[in-house]
Design a protein around this motif. Structure first.
Motif, PDB file in Angstrom:
ATOM      1  N   ALA A  16       7.023 -15.972 -13.753  1.00 47.98           N
ATOM      2  CA  ALA A  16       7.396 -14.648 -13.244  1.00 47.98           C
ATOM      3  C   ALA A  16       6.711 -13.541 -14.057  1.00 47.98           C
ATOM      4  CB  ALA A  16       8.907 -14.471 -13.293  1.00 47.98           C
ATOM      5  N   PHE A  17       6.312 -12.476 -13.358  1.00 49.86           N
ATOM      6  CA  PHE A  17       5.693 -11.334 -14.025  1.00 49.86           C
ATOM      7  C   PHE A  17       6.646 -10.145 -13.981  1.00 49.86           C
ATOM      8  CE2 PHE A  17       3.951 -11.690  -9.669  1.00 49.86           C
ATOM      9  CZ  PHE A  17       4.450 -10.527  -9.113  1.00 49.86           C
ATOM     10  N   ARG A  18       6.322  -9.121 -14.777  1.00 53.55           N
ATOM     11  CA  ARG A  18       7.164  -7.926 -14.863  1.00 53.55           C
ATOM     12  C   ARG A  18       6.466  -6.761 -14.181  1.00 53.55           C
ATOM     13  NH1 ARG A  18       7.617  -3.938 -18.924  1.00 53.55           N
ATOM     14  NH2 ARG A  18       6.208  -5.129 -20.264  1.00 53.55           N
ATOM     15  N   VAL A  19       7.171  -6.085 -13.258  1.00 53.09           N
ATOM     16  CA  VAL A  19       6.617  -4.946 -12.526  1.00 53.09           C
ATOM     17  C   VAL A  19       6.792  -3.682 -13.361  1.00 53.09           C
ATOM     18  CG1 VAL A  19       6.756  -3.543 -10.439  1.00 53.09           C
ATOM     19  CG2 VAL A  19       7.069  -6.021 -10.299  1.00 53.09           C
ATOM     20  N   LYS A  20       5.683  -2.996 -13.628  1.00 53.53           N
ATOM     21  CA  LYS A  20       5.727  -1.750 -14.390  1.00 53.53           C
ATOM     22  C   LYS A  20       5.923  -0.555 -13.470  1.00 53.53           C
ATOM     23  CE  LYS A  20       2.972   1.163 -17.500  1.00 53.53           C
ATOM     24  NZ  LYS A  20       1.644   1.360 -18.119  1.00 53.53           N
ATOM     25  N   SER A  21       5.188  -0.488 -12.354  1.00 55.50           N
ATOM     26  CA  SER A  21       5.300   0.637 -11.423  1.00 55.50           C
ATOM     27  C   SER A  21       4.900   0.197 -10.028  1.00 55.50           C
ATOM     28  CB  SER A  21       4.421   1.814 -11.884  1.00 55.50           C
ATOM     29  OG  SER A  21       3.049   1.442 -11.879  1.00 55.50           O
ATOM     30  N   ASN A  22       5.376   0.934  -9.038  1.00 57.12           N
ATOM     31  CA  ASN A  22       5.065   0.653  -7.632  1.00 57.12           C
ATOM     32  C   ASN A  22       4.950   1.999  -6.915  1.00 57.12           C
ATOM     33  OD1 ASN A  22       4.883  -0.155  -4.969  1.00 57.12           O
ATOM     34  ND2 ASN A  22       6.529  -1.667  -5.117  1.00 57.12           N
ATOM     35  N   THR A  23       3.729   2.410  -6.596  1.00 56.40           N
ATOM     36  CA  THR A  23       3.493   3.725  -5.987  1.00 56.40           C
ATOM     37  C   THR A  23       2.617   3.600  -4.757  1.00 56.40           C
ATOM     38  OG1 THR A  23       1.584   4.097  -7.451  1.00 56.40           O
ATOM     39  CG2 THR A  23       3.718   4.952  -8.197  1.00 56.40           C
ATOM     40  N   LYS A  58      -4.319   4.773   7.875  1.00 54.11           N
ATOM     41  CA  LYS A  58      -3.024   5.414   8.057  1.00 54.11           C
ATOM     42  C   LYS A  58      -1.836   4.552   7.639  1.00 54.11           C
ATOM     43  CE  LYS A  58      -4.606   8.466  11.784  1.00 54.11           C
ATOM     44  NZ  LYS A  58      -4.365   8.936  13.163  1.00 54.11           N
ATOM     45  N   GLU A  59      -2.015   3.265   7.533  1.00 49.13           N
ATOM     46  CA  GLU A  59      -0.884   2.405   7.174  1.00 49.13           C
ATOM     47  C   GLU A  59      -0.617   2.467   5.674  1.00 49.13           C
ATOM     48  OE1 GLU A  59      -0.929  -1.487   8.876  1.00 49.13           O
ATOM     49  OE2 GLU A  59      -2.223  -0.829  10.516  1.00 49.13           O
ATOM     50  N   GLU A  60       0.653   2.286   5.312  1.00 46.37           N
ATOM     51  CA  GLU A  60       1.064   2.434   3.907  1.00 46.37           C
ATOM     52  C   GLU A  60       0.501   1.304   3.059  1.00 46.37           C
ATOM     53  OE1 GLU A  60       5.224   2.107   1.587  1.00 46.37           O
ATOM     54  OE2 GLU A  60       5.125   3.759   3.040  1.00 46.37           O
ATOM     55  N   LEU A  61      -0.135   1.699   1.978  1.00 50.45           N
ATOM     56  CA  LEU A  61      -0.725   0.752   1.029  1.00 50.45           C
ATOM     57  C   LEU A  61      -0.214   1.124  -0.363  1.00 50.45           C
ATOM     58  CD1 LEU A  61      -2.850  -1.556   0.627  1.00 50.45           C
ATOM     59  CD2 LEU A  61      -4.536   0.232   0.233  1.00 50.45           C
ATOM     60  N   ASN A  62       0.304   0.155  -1.077  1.00 50.27           N
ATOM     61  CA  ASN A  62       0.913   0.421  -2.385  1.00 50.27           C
ATOM     62  C   ASN A  62       0.077  -0.148  -3.524  1.00 50.27           C
ATOM     63  OD1 ASN A  62       3.052   1.046  -0.553  1.00 50.27           O
ATOM     64  ND2 ASN A  62       4.499   0.829  -2.230  1.00 50.27           N
ATOM     65  N   ILE A  63       0.148   0.546  -4.657  1.00 45.72           N
ATOM     66  CA  ILE A  63      -0.440   0.049  -5.906  1.00 45.72           C
ATOM     67  C   ILE A  63       0.713  -0.378  -6.807  1.00 45.72           C
ATOM     68  CG2 ILE A  63      -1.809   0.608  -7.931  1.00 45.72           C
ATOM     69  CD1 ILE A  63      -3.322   2.648  -6.352  1.00 45.72           C
ATOM     70  N   LEU A 120      -1.977  -4.766  -8.512  1.00 42.62           N
ATOM     71  CA  LEU A 120      -1.896  -5.374  -7.182  1.00 42.62           C
ATOM     72  C   LEU A 120      -2.043  -4.295  -6.120  1.00 42.62           C
ATOM     73  CD1 LEU A 120       1.254  -7.683  -7.639  1.00 42.62           C
ATOM     74  CD2 LEU A 120      -1.113  -8.172  -8.238  1.00 42.62           C
ATOM     75  N   TYR A 121      -2.685  -4.646  -5.026  1.00 47.40           N
ATOM     76  CA  TYR A 121      -2.776  -3.771  -3.851  1.00 47.40           C
ATOM     77  C   TYR A 121      -2.012  -4.464  -2.733  1.00 47.40           C
ATOM     78  CZ  TYR A 121      -6.369  -1.399  -6.547  1.00 47.40           C
ATOM     79  OH  TYR A 121      -7.043  -0.717  -7.542  1.00 47.40           O
ATOM     80  N   VAL A 122      -0.944  -3.810  -2.275  1.00 41.15           N
ATOM     81  CA  VAL A 122       0.022  -4.449  -1.369  1.00 41.15           C
ATOM     82  C   VAL A 122       0.010  -3.751  -0.018  1.00 41.15           C
ATOM     83  CG1 VAL A 122       2.434  -5.099  -1.041  1.00 41.15           C
ATOM     84  CG2 VAL A 122       1.462  -5.070  -3.345  1.00 41.15           C
ATOM     85  N   LEU A 123      -0.222  -4.528   1.046  1.00 43.45           N
ATOM     86  CA  LEU A 123      -0.223  -4.021   2.416  1.00 43.45           C
ATOM     87  C   LEU A 123       0.764  -4.841   3.231  1.00 43.45           C
ATOM     88  CD1 LEU A 123      -1.607  -2.194   4.621  1.00 43.45           C
ATOM     89  CD2 LEU A 123      -3.165  -4.118   5.015  1.00 43.45           C
TER      90      LEU A 123
END
Length: 591
Positions: A5-12, A45-50, A63-66
């Protein structure tokens, strides 16, 4: 890299400028990707998260999350596609082919070795050392792993397919895959099956694996692949359902000792479900919730096991209690399980109106076991305390000392592991004193890591024991908790003990308070009930001040002696983890 398991620092949410930069970087890194596919991957136009994370070894990864699926990850400024992306565009990377049983090793964190590579008739794909490449299984072009080439394809051929082939970074069914929607790889047929090239170089190195796909046909490798995936991910119900026919086939024409034609695993699956429903129907009360899962198993499920049978989760298809409860929550909607404190799960809700629970009938031949009066009617199944192992985390100051052992900042180690690494470092750098082997010469690295500034000019050598003690004292204190039937949990800091305190209330009345029971897998409600029966005094549960989701047990009078006896003798908690035993009332004085 993502085996743990990894630790999430930020999600924007990604900015427009960063989106354009990402599209340009992908185009430059993967020039073979057409513009249309690139636009599909990175839509406007679709939401993409870093999402910025720290892997379990301390590596910083972006990570780049779609659509809730990670599509790319960036490590050391290099972009890599995830398996979710490669399933849509399987020809995006050059791919090496391996046998399905190897997938289990890759998912566990191993790299792909060249003896496990299957060479097709057209030969190996052309790659240079460090190039991004994929790994596929025979009979399907759907990639299951992503990594970098350890050597060039020319060196692979020259070495006779010996040594390491691919440094694996990400694999199907690892934690990065679990961060997405957990979909499974499609079966993408190949025009020329690699199994037809068993006589080619590399195929001869896998004689053991060839036994499982020796006929070379497509269906057999696919089935073997599914079987390997089942072993890696037992909590996926679809795979669990596919596993049962395999068990049936193995147990064909082999009845059990009681004449039951079903396999032992199927019998244990049914017994597990029966005890679970029985416990919910007749043992669990709404007032007990939230209820620790370990307590539910120990005090409720075990007592519902029919006479002459033994409930062993390891012999079921679930293997672990947590996996079984997840299935009861996800597929049967019977309960809700939450992690109220880190590493400790509890049942927080039960659907008492669930049709499956309502229709369950307690077996007519069930004989409840006699409860022990001494234990206040609790289950006779003994409580098993967690195994607590002290660990030491590598700090930034000591990182150069552990560099040769490839232990980065934050890596937790046992004391003997630290000792072995330091010993190996001293021997490798020839630092043992020439005349007195009990001393170690101080080099610049040891000086910076272990000495105080005032000692820089004075201390030139240290005794071995002093060297080890200084190293451990400068490392970050950690500990590992291993609860029966659960995976180990590593936490920072020292293990917080169970704290027993005595306080005065109005009219000089004493009350005894116990906190931090949950950290040791003890249910405060069960402990309170047991104490209430033993000392015949009122007992209440309160929220522990300053500790979220923790419960404090308060019992009337100075009951430190009784509490200590319960914790040390019955629950087998080590004395060093019970604080406040000295507050027991002295003989001859009122409590």
């Amino acid at each position: 890299m993502f085996a743990k398991a990894f630790r999430v620092k930020s999600n924007t949410v990604i900015k427009g400028s960063d989106r354009r930069k990402l599209r340009a970087d992908i185009s430059a890194t993967f020039p073979s990707l057409p513009a249309e596919e690139l636009n599909e991957l990175i839509p406007n136009k679709e939401e993409l998260n870093i999402v910025k994370i720290y892997a379990h070894k301390g590596d910083a990864v972006t990570l780049y999350v779609l659509h809730k699926n990670p599509i790319f990850f960036q490590l050391d400024k290099q972009l890599f596609p995830t398996v979710y992306t490669l399933w849509r565009y399987p020809t995006m990377l050059p791919a090496l082919v391996t046998w399905p049983p190897v997938l289990q090793k890759l998912a566990g964190g191993a790299d792909l070795m060249l003896p496990g590579v299957v060479v097709a008739a057209e030969g190996l794909p052309e790659v240079d050392q460090g190039d991004c490449c994929a790994v596929t299984l025979v009979a399907s072009r759907a990639p299951v792993s992503v990594g970098t080439a350890a050597v060039s394809s020319a060196e692979m051929r020259n070495s006779g397919m010996k040594g390491k082939g691919v440094n694996i970074l990400h694999t199907y069914m690892d934690q990065l895959w679990a961060f997405g929607d957990k979909s499974h790889p499609p079966v993408i047929p190949v025009t020329n099956s690699p199994s037809e090239a068993e006589g080619e170089p590399g195929g001869e190195e896998c004689e053991d694996e060839e036994q499982e796909v020796e006929d070379g046909s497509h269906p057999a490798p696919v089935e073997t692949s599914r079987q390997s995936m089942q072993e890696l991910r037992l909590d996926e119900d679809e795979l669990l359902d596919e596993e049962e026919p395999l068990e049936d086939k193995e147990g064909e024409n082999t009845d059990g000792e009681d004449g039951d034609p079903r396999s032992p695993q199927e019998q244990m699956n049914e017994l597990l479900l029966q005890c679970f429903l029985h416990a919910l129907k007749s043992k669990v009360k709404k007032s007990e919730l939230p209820l620790l899962t370990s307590t539910f198993q120990r005090n409720h499920m075990m007592s519902c096991c029919p006479k002459g049978k033994y409930l062993d989760i390891k012999k079921s298809r679930y293997k672990k209690l947590s996996k079984f409860l997840q299935c009861m929550q996800k597929d049967h909607s019977l309960i809700q399980v939450k992690e109220l404190s880190k590493g400790v799960e509890s049942i927080v809700e039960v659907d008492w109106r669930n049709p499956e629970l309502c229709s369950f009938r307690i077996p007519a031949d069930f004989e409840p076991e006699k409860e022990s009066e001494e234990e206040g009617g609790s289950s006779e199944v003994p409580y098993q305390p967690p195994e607590i192992t002290p660990l030491y985390g590598v700090t930034a100051r000591l990182e150069p000392l552990f560099q040769d052992a490839q232990k980065k900042k934050g890596t937790p180690l046992k004391a003997n592991e630290v000792r072995n690494i330091i010993t190996e470092y001293v021997k490798k750098n020839e630092l043992v004193h020439e005349t007195n082997k009990n001393y170690v010469n101080i080099n610049p690295t040891l000086c910076d890591c272990l000495l105080e500034k005032s000692e820089y000019q004075e201390v030139e050598k240290l005794k071995w024991d002093d060297l080890f003690s200084r190293t451990l004292s400068r490392m970050q204190a950690c500990h590992e908790l291993l609860f029966p039937g659960q995976p180990p949990v590593v936490k920072k800091g020292q293990m917080e003990p169970i704290d027993i305190t005595v306080a005065s209330r109005g009219s000089n009345k004493k009350v005894t308070m116990i906190k931090n029971l949950e950290a040791f897998g003890l249910d405060p409600a069960v402990v309170a009930d047991t104490l209430q029966h033993q000392v015949q005094a009122s007992c209440v549960l309160q929220d522990s001040p300053g500790a979220k989701n923790r419960v404090l047990v308060q019992i009337q009078g100075n009951q430190v002696q009784q509490v200590g006896k319960l914790l040390l003798d019955r629950y087998q908690i080590p004395r060093k983890y019970v604080q406040g035993l000295d507050k027991a009332s002295k003989p001859g004085k009122k409590k």
